[in-house]
Structure formats: structure tokens, C-alpha cells
Scaffold this active site. Structure first.
Site, PDB file in Angstrom:
ATOM      1  N   LYS A 112      42.213  -3.691  13.240  1.00 21.30           N
ATOM      2  CA  LYS A 112      41.616  -2.964  14.493  1.00 21.30           C
ATOM      3  C   LYS A 112      42.446  -2.635  15.647  1.00 21.30           C
ATOM      4  CE  LYS A 112      37.440  -1.155  15.803  1.00 21.30           C
ATOM      5  NZ  LYS A 112      36.625  -0.680  15.089  1.00 21.30           N
ATOM      6  N   ASP A 114      37.005   5.280  16.597  1.00 20.55           N
ATOM      7  CA  ASP A 114      35.837   3.998  17.367  1.00 20.55           C
ATOM      8  C   ASP A 114      35.364   4.643  18.486  1.00 20.55           C
ATOM      9  OD1 ASP A 114      34.779   1.348  16.395  1.00 20.55           O
ATOM     10  OD2 ASP A 114      35.693   1.079  18.680  1.00 20.55           O
TER      11      ASP A 114
HETATM   12  P1  NDP Z   1      31.503   6.614  20.790  1.00 20.61           P
HETATM   13  O1  NDP Z   1      32.568   6.486  21.732  1.00 20.61           O
HETATM   14  O2  NDP Z   1      31.008   8.032  20.038  1.00 20.61           O
HETATM   15  O3  NDP Z   1      29.868   6.433  21.491  1.00 20.61           O
HETATM   16  C1  NDP Z   1      29.748   5.104  21.817  1.00 20.61           C
HETATM   17  C2  NDP Z   1      28.435   5.102  22.756  1.00 20.61           C
HETATM   18  O4  NDP Z   1      27.994   4.032  23.214  1.00 20.61           O
HETATM   19  C3  NDP Z   1      28.367   6.116  24.080  1.00 20.61           C
HETATM   20  O5  NDP Z   1      26.732   6.702  24.218  1.00 20.61           O
HETATM   21  C4  NDP Z   1      28.773   5.255  25.082  1.00 20.61           C
HETATM   22  O6  NDP Z   1      28.310   5.761  26.359  1.00 20.61           O
HETATM   23  C5  NDP Z   1      28.201   4.036  24.709  1.00 20.61           C
HETATM   24  N1  NDP Z   1      28.950   2.628  25.225  1.00 20.61           N
HETATM   25  C6  NDP Z   1      30.149   2.349  24.905  1.00 20.61           C
HETATM   26  N2  NDP Z   1      30.551   1.448  25.759  1.00 20.61           N
HETATM   27  C7  NDP Z   1      29.361   1.002  26.397  1.00 20.61           C
HETATM   28  C8  NDP Z   1      29.285   0.100  27.176  1.00 20.61           C
HETATM   29  N3  NDP Z   1      30.119  -0.947  27.456  1.00 20.61           N
HETATM   30  N4  NDP Z   1      27.930  -0.220  27.926  1.00 20.61           N
HETATM   31  C9  NDP Z   1      26.953   0.780  27.439  1.00 20.61           C
HETATM   32  N5  NDP Z   1      26.842   1.689  26.538  1.00 20.61           N
HETATM   33  C10 NDP Z   1      28.410   1.890  26.227  1.00 20.61           C
HETATM   34  O7  NDP Z   1      31.542   5.508  19.912  1.00 20.61           O
HETATM   35  P2  NDP Z   1      30.809   5.318  18.340  1.00 20.61           P
HETATM   36  O8  NDP Z   1      29.360   5.989  18.175  1.00 20.61           O
HETATM   37  O9  NDP Z   1      32.037   5.926  17.324  1.00 20.61           O
HETATM   38  O10 NDP Z   1      30.709   3.843  18.208  1.00 20.61           O
HETATM   39  C11 NDP Z   1      29.607   2.995  18.817  1.00 20.61           C
HETATM   40  C12 NDP Z   1      29.637   1.471  18.003  1.00 20.61           C
HETATM   41  O11 NDP Z   1      29.720   1.608  16.748  1.00 20.61           O
HETATM   42  C13 NDP Z   1      30.902   0.959  18.429  1.00 20.61           C
HETATM   43  O12 NDP Z   1      30.409  -0.769  18.504  1.00 20.61           O
HETATM   44  C14 NDP Z   1      31.686   1.155  17.183  1.00 20.61           C
HETATM   45  O13 NDP Z   1      32.629  -0.072  17.138  1.00 20.61           O
HETATM   46  C15 NDP Z   1      30.728   0.919  16.145  1.00 20.61           C
HETATM   47  N6  NDP Z   1      31.174   1.669  14.829  1.00 20.61           N
HETATM   48  C16 NDP Z   1      31.516   3.182  14.736  1.00 20.61           C
HETATM   49  C17 NDP Z   1      31.953   3.619  13.627  1.00 20.61           C
HETATM   50  C18 NDP Z   1      32.351   5.055  13.560  1.00 20.61           C
HETATM   51  O14 NDP Z   1      32.428   5.642  12.497  1.00 20.61           O
HETATM   52  N7  NDP Z   1      32.284   5.675  14.683  1.00 20.61           N
HETATM   53  C19 NDP Z   1      32.158   2.902  12.363  1.00 20.61           C
HETATM   54  C20 NDP Z   1      31.566   1.554  12.591  1.00 20.61           C
HETATM   55  C21 NDP Z   1      31.123   0.878  13.789  1.00 20.61           C
HETATM   56  P3  NDP Z   1      29.217   6.555  27.394  1.00 20.61           P
HETATM   57  O15 NDP Z   1      29.538   7.759  26.753  1.00 20.61           O
HETATM   58  O16 NDP Z   1      28.734   6.508  28.726  1.00 20.61           O
HETATM   59  O17 NDP Z   1      30.674   5.577  27.407  1.00 20.61           O
END
Ligand code: NDP
Length: 448
Positions: A126, A166
Site C-alpha cells: 500500500k 484508493d
Molecule cells: P474516494 O476518494 O473515491 O471516496 C472516498 C469517500 O469517502 C468520499 O466520499 C470522501 O468524502 C469520504 N471520506 C474520505 N475520507 C473521509 C474521512 N476522513 N471522513 C469522512 N469521509 C471521508 O475513495 P474510494 O471510494 O476509492 O475509497 C473508499 C474506501 O474504500 C477506502 O477505505 C478505500 O481504502 C476502500 N477501497 C477502495 C477500493 C477502490 O477500488 N477504490 C478498493 C478497496 C477498498 P470527501 O470527498 O468529502 O473526502
């Protein structure tokens, strides 16, 4: 003292001020206890657990770049190459101001077991940076990504370490990083996944984590005599995972009533309009206030300190898809009180340990992220296969492979939980099934 407890204490002592890493190790080791104790002498002699919790390599580097005002900015860059027993390191790059070494290590550690569960030959890694792409111009994002890759390219490659997206790293960032890798190395190879379709990306990769989450959830419900169709679903987050989870949930006949971001959340009793959500988040890169302004049925709630409103809404199924530790004990109590019967983690470690235990104790079906969100990395591995073959598969081909991988993952962890006398404990099942393959490969490869 038992071997498991000794190793956990060692992790805490050797890795101070890394609470998320401690939490991830604790959760895994606790549920492996029965497996470890059955083979304790050999594992102890081989220091198998000490090796498992210690990354093979940790890279920390400076990322200097120039902003639009001509000011030089400096960020921290990270890549943790955790375990390559079953394949090249594989895992995403997180760009978020909260990123630090402990968070990258927790994610890298989880990734080992997740990648093992997919059944594909990929090890765990990671990376990321405390850079925040939010509010930056495209040129600033490009400047950061090029500087980040200028250092990272020395340590990655199609057969050694293959990063992906991510939080904060989407198609735009992967594109800029890929361009810089190619420019520095002269290689057109599958060194990153999540690439655009015109330069080696895979169809269905964008959708994969969210779709995979729903394929697994559907199977988990089916095996417990329930059907996702007609159910009310609460989702947190509104990024890549959340958007495609919402889309697939609706395609399967469920109604998704919430989404959130870091500043607020939306309750839409008529069901989230996924096309509108995509327009707001993927095209305009705007806040959820814009979604609510464009949709009559939607209520917008600002997020107040310590309050995670999404989990107070009545739902049958909850899918946390934002970030770590976003669903705590209070939230778990609210979900149970409102009749929620299944939680599957789209994000990595979104549920605190106390909340997980409460949900399990109250009969809620609970599937951890390392299994439920493995569709993203599984499809990344399918992208690697297509790059090696120099072929592109159709959307339907990739999607059907993804579906069978997710169904297999569920059955593997369900079987492992049953075999070790913990039927229905999918946390234990996922950790055991993921661990056994890695442990066997590590043992076979000697002390390295
Ligand atoms: P994105 O950046 O596309 O979206 C993240 C979302 O979560 C946004 O809506 C964001 O809001 C919100 N968010 C992020 N940090 C915080 C925080 N500290 N508090 C509250 N809301 C938060 O990321 P992904 O959708 O790709 O990833 C989401 C989760 O899924 C993570 O845990 C990631 O590790 C996991 N994941 C992702 C994969 C992928 O293929 N993308 C694969 C496997 C797991 P805002 O825009 O306001 O920051």
C-alpha cells in the site's frame, strides 16, 4: 504468554503511535488464535508471525512540487511493500491529508489477506501521500503526481509492485503517474492498475469494488435465506466505491437511501439518483450540497462533530464505503435498534472492533472489508493479466469473472469459519482463509 499475545505486544512496542496498524493486527491475530495455537511450535520456531507483521520494505520519501502561485510545496510519500509470498506487491495509493505511516501499514497489512482471498497471485502492499487533491487545479495535481512517481518508479514494476487507486487517487491521478513512469523508464507495461481504457485499463475496473461488494452481499444474504431485492440500503461515502455499490444495489432491486462525504450526508427516501450523484462527484467534483439542491426528495444534513448520521437511518443492510473507523459502537447500536440485519464493508476497516463485536453479538451478518471489497484488487489483477496478454476483455467477461471471484470468496470464508468451529463468523473465516495460503507459501520459501 501465548504466541499471539507476544507478537501483538511486540507490534505495539516496535511501532509506537500507529493505532490503526495495531488495530488491524489485533483483529487479525485474535481471529487466527485457534489456527496459530494448533501449530504454535512450528510457527514460533520460524518466527512466522513476526515476519508476517513486519513489512518486507518501507519506503518514505519527499515529494516536492510547485503550486499555481509558484510556491514550492512538500509532501510525504509512502510505499509499504508488505508481503510478496504469493505474488508481486499489490495495493492502492491513498492521497489524503490524514495519511501517515501507520495508516499505510494498516492498509498494507489488510491487503495481504485480501489479496490472498481473491485466489489470484498477488502479494500485499500500500502507499500514498498526505497530499490533498481536493481544491487543487489539474496542473497542481499533475505536478504532484509526476514528482511522486519520479521517486516511486525506482521501486515498482509490472512483476515487482503494481500500485492502484484508493481514496483521492482516481483515473486522473493514475493517468498522470503512468505517463511519468513511462517517460522515466521507457517501459509501456502494466505497472499501475485503474488505468484509462485507451492505455491498458480494464473495462469494469471502475465499477469493480462497488459491484463486487454487492455480489458478495447478495451471496451472503442468499446463504442466510434472505434476498437483497426489495431491501433498504444505507451507504456512506460518495466516492468510487460508494457510487458503484449504489448502482449495483439498485440494479439488484434494493433501494439505497443515503450517501455521505466528509462534510455532510444525504437522505433520499425515494432512492439515490445514481446518475445525478455521478454528475456531482465524478464530473463536477462538487460537494453533496449540489446533489441535494438538484433533487427534491433529498434532505441534506451537515456533519456535526462526532456524529455519523447515515447509520441512524432505518435500513436493512448497511454498507460503509468511506473510510476507516467511521462506524462506531453508537452507530452499531442504532443500526441494530432500527432492524438492520447485514453489514458489509466497502471501505477498509470502517467498523471499529467494539462495533463489529456488537453487531456480531446481535446476530447481524457482518462481512469484513478484506473480503467484501476485494473486487477492486481482484479486477486489478485481471487488468494485469490483460496487460501481460496484450489483450482487452469485454465488460461482460470481466464482470462475470468478478462475480464468480466474489461468490468464491464468500464460500471460502464461510467454509473456513465452519471448519474452525466459528460458523457465521465471517471475520474469522476471512482472516483464516487468507492467512493459511500466505503462511504455507512463506513456509515453503524458507526464511526470507
Ligand atoms: P474516494 O476518494 O473515491 O471516496 C472516498 C469517500 O469517502 C468520499 O466520499 C470522501 O468524502 C469520504 N471520506 C474520505 N475520507 C473521509 C474521512 N476522513 N471522513 C469522512 N469521509 C471521508 O475513495 P474510494 O471510494 O476509492 O475509497 C473508499 C474506501 O474504500 C477506502 O477505505 C478505500 O481504502 C476502500 N477501497 C477502495 C477500493 C477502490 O477500488 N477504490 C478498493 C478497496 C477498498 P470527501 O470527498 O468529502 O473526502
Amino acid at each position: 504468554m501465548s504466541y499471539v499475545d507476544e507478537v501483538y505486544d511486540l507490534v505495539v512496542a516496535k511501532n509506537p503511535a500507529q493505532p490503526e496498524f495495531h488495530q488491524a493486527v489485533k483483529e487479525v491475530l485474535e481471529s487466527l488464535r485457534v489456527v496459530i495455537e494448533a501449530n504454535e511450535e512450528q510457527y514460533r520456531k520460524d518466527a512466522l508471525l513476526e515476519r508476517l507483521v513486519t513489512p518486507e520494505r518501507q519506503l518514505l520519501f519527499r515529494v516536492p512540487w510547485v503550486d499555481d502561485k509558484g510556491q514550492v510545496q512538500v509532501n510525504n510519500g509512502f510505499r509499504v511493500q508488505f508481503n510478496s509470498a504469493i505474488g508481486p506487491y499489490k495495493g492502492g495509493l491513498r492521497l489524503h491529508p490524514s495519511v501517515n505511516l501507520g495508516i499505510i501499514k494498516f492498509l498494507g497489512f489488510e491487503q495481504i489477506f485480501k489479496n490472498s482471498l481473491t485466489g489470484l497471485p498477488i502479494g500485499g502492499g500500500k502507499g500514498g501521500s498526505d497530499f490533498d487533491p481536493k481544491g487543487k487545479s489539474d496542473r497542481e495535481v499533475m505536478a504532484f503526481c509526476q514528482s511522486f512517481m519520479t521517486e516511486l518508479h525506482k521501486y515498482i514494476g509490472a512483476d515487482t509492485d503494481v500500485p492502484a487507486g484508493d481514496i483521492g487517487t482516481g483515473g486522473r491521478e493514475i493517468g498522470y503517474m503512468y505517463g511519468q513512469y513511462k517517460r522515466l523508464t521507457g517501459l509501456y507495461e502494466g505497472v499501475l492498475t485503474g488505468k484509462g481504457l485507451t492505455y491498458g485499463g480494464s473495462l469494469a475496473r471502475t465499477e469493480a469494488t462497488g459491484y463486487g461488494l454487492l455480489y458478495l452481499t447478495e451471496e451472503m444474504l442468499k446463504c442466510n435465506g434472505k434476498d437483497i431485492a426489495g431491501k433498504t440500503v444505507a451507504i456512506s461515502g460518495s466516492g468510487n466505491v460508494a457510487i458503484y455499490a449504489a448502482q449495483k444495489a439498485q440494479q439488484l432491486g434494493a433501494k439505497v437511501v443515503t450517501v455521505s462525504d466528509s462534510t455532510g450526508w444525504v437522505y433520499d427516501p425515494e432512492g439515490i439518483d445514481v446518475d445525478l450523484l455521478k454528475e456531482v462527484k465524478e464530473v463536477k467534483r462538487a460537494r453533496l450540497t449540489e446533489y441535494a439542491a438538484a433533487r427534491k426528495s433529498a434532505e441534506y444534513h451537515e456533519k456535526k462533530n462526532g456524529e455519523h448520521g447515515v447509520w441512524n437511518v432505518k435500513c436493512d443492510v448497511a454498507l460503509p464505503c468511506a473510510t476507516q473507523n467511521e462506524l462506531d459502537l453508537e452507530d452499531a447500536k442504532a443500526l441494530v435498534a432500527n432492524g438492520c440485519f447485514a453489514v458489509a464493508e466497502g471501505a477498509n476497516m470502517p467498523t471499529t472492533m467494539e462495533a463489529t463485536e456488537y453487531l456480531q453479538a446481535n446476530g447481524v451478518l457482518f462481512c469484513p472489508g478484506k473480503a467484501a471489497n476485494a473486487g477492486g484488487v481482484a479486477t486489478s489483477a485481471l487488468e494485469m493479466s490483460q496487460n501481460s496478454e496484450r489483450l482487452s476483455w469485454t465488460f461482460e467477461e470481466v464482470d462475470s469473472k468478478l462475480k464468480s471471484i466474489m461468490v468464491n470468496i464468500f464460500h471460502n470464508l464461510d467454509d473456513a469459519a465452519k471448519k474452525y468451529g466459528m460458523a457465521g463468523n465471517y471475520v474469522a473465516g476471512a482472516n483464516i482463509a487468507g492467512f493459511l495460503k500466505v503462511a504455507e507459501a512463506m513456509t515453503a520459501q524458507g526464511i526470507v
